[in-house]
Write a protein that holds these residues in place. Structure first.
Motif, mmCIF file in Angstrom:
data_model
loop_
_atom_site.group_PDB
_atom_site.id
_atom_site.type_symbol
_atom_site.label_atom_id
_atom_site.label_comp_id
_atom_site.label_asym_id
_atom_site.label_seq_id
_atom_site.Cartn_x
_atom_site.Cartn_y
_atom_site.Cartn_z
ATOM 1 N N UNK A 1 72.920 12.721 49.035
ATOM 2 C CA UNK A 1 73.501 12.939 47.878
ATOM 3 C C UNK A 1 72.764 12.014 46.733
ATOM 4 N N UNK A 2 72.523 12.459 45.470
ATOM 5 C CA UNK A 2 72.112 11.878 44.464
ATOM 6 C C UNK A 2 73.354 11.928 43.131
ATOM 7 N N UNK A 3 73.418 10.636 42.513
ATOM 8 C CA UNK A 3 74.356 10.708 41.633
ATOM 9 C C UNK A 3 73.721 10.737 40.192
ATOM 10 N N UNK A 4 74.256 11.483 39.161
ATOM 11 C CA UNK A 4 73.860 11.330 38.115
ATOM 12 C C UNK A 4 74.852 11.275 36.959
ATOM 13 N N UNK B 1 71.360 17.091 33.195
ATOM 14 C CA UNK B 1 71.985 18.102 33.159
ATOM 15 C C UNK B 1 71.772 19.403 33.692
ATOM 16 N N UNK B 2 70.379 19.268 34.242
ATOM 17 C CA UNK B 2 69.626 20.807 34.441
ATOM 18 C C UNK B 2 70.015 21.246 35.876
ATOM 19 N N UNK C 1 68.186 10.345 36.687
ATOM 20 C CA UNK C 1 68.686 10.892 35.333
ATOM 21 C C UNK C 1 67.428 11.257 34.523
ATOM 22 N N UNK C 2 67.801 11.751 33.034
ATOM 23 C CA UNK C 2 66.681 12.218 32.432
ATOM 24 C C UNK C 2 65.502 11.362 32.005
ATOM 25 N N UNK D 1 64.004 9.468 34.516
ATOM 26 C CA UNK D 1 63.320 9.206 35.495
ATOM 27 C C UNK D 1 62.159 10.076 36.127
ATOM 28 N N UNK D 2 61.882 11.277 35.728
ATOM 29 C CA UNK D 2 61.029 12.092 35.774
ATOM 30 C C UNK D 2 61.546 13.411 36.447
ATOM 31 N N UNK D 3 62.564 13.464 37.023
ATOM 32 C CA UNK D 3 63.423 14.391 37.714
ATOM 33 C C UNK D 3 63.336 15.710 36.862
ATOM 34 N N UNK D 4 62.921 16.943 37.719
ATOM 35 C CA UNK D 4 62.781 18.013 37.038
ATOM 36 C C UNK D 4 62.653 19.163 38.243
#
Length: 191
Positions: free
Chosen positions: A91-94, A104-105, A127-128, A130-133
């Motif tokens: 589980x990861x929080x944002x 939000x994606x 979060x936005x 961090x590079x997450x996508x």
């Protein structure tokens, strides 16, 4: 009557003091990202880097006032990891909104490349900035990361330290209040 009024004032002041100590304001933050870190920087600085499929999105309970910073718990089935001691189900929080740097994606059933750090509660957070996508759009990052490893079977859940801390403060406040009322009554009965 005078004794009752004094006790009511004392209890009111104690209630206000305990409320200020336990509830307190949270720091305000605005989101501002220069640019996502490079893969090399992420490997050095992030606590976890993994590819996984979103299995659940759990929003925090809605109170009277909702903040863009309210945490959202994103459950992942981790397929491959490059950094971190990750379980197969993590589980990861944002934050709930990109206004507070939240990603939000996330959509259930889609796969993502996640770059996460440990927050103050010991919970993975992304979060936005961090590079997450989406994993499908991360071919360059995957090429730089190289071969990953299979996560450890099992589950990893969010930490409950902040809720536990609030519960402990609340119980402590009730105990202190009960002791004060007992001492006040006991002192009054001696007269």
């Amino acid at each position: 009557m005078k004794r009752f009024k004094s006790a009511a004032i004392l209890l009111s002041m104690l209630f206000i003091a305990l409320t200020v100590l336990t509830v307190g304001p949270t720091p305000a933050q605005a989101c501002s990202c220069a640019a996502p870190p490079t893969v090399a920087e992420s490997l050095e600085r992030k606590s976890a880097i993994f590819a996984g499929e979103v299995t659940n999105i759990a929003f925090s309970p809605q109170w009277l006032v909702r903040s863009s910073a309210d945490p959202v718990n994103i459950s992942f089935e981790v397929k491959e990891a490059w950094k971190g001691n990750l379980a197969e189900h993590t589980i990861v929080q944002t934050a709930g909104s990109s206004a507070s740097c939240g990603y939000e994606g996330f959509e259930v059933g889609r796969e993502y490349l996640v770059f996460a750090h440990l927050n103050g509660n010991g919970q993975l957070e992304t979060g936005i900035c961090e590079g997450t996508g989406l994993l499908s759009a991360a071919s360059a990052e995957l090429g730089e990361l190289g071969q990953g490893y299979i996560p450890v079977p099992g589950e990893d859940g969010p930490q409950a330290t902040s809720s536990l801390r609030l519960l402990i403060w609340g119980i402590s406040g009730v105990v202190v209040l009960a002791v004060i009322v007992f001492l006040y009554r006991w002192k009054g009965s001696k007269r």
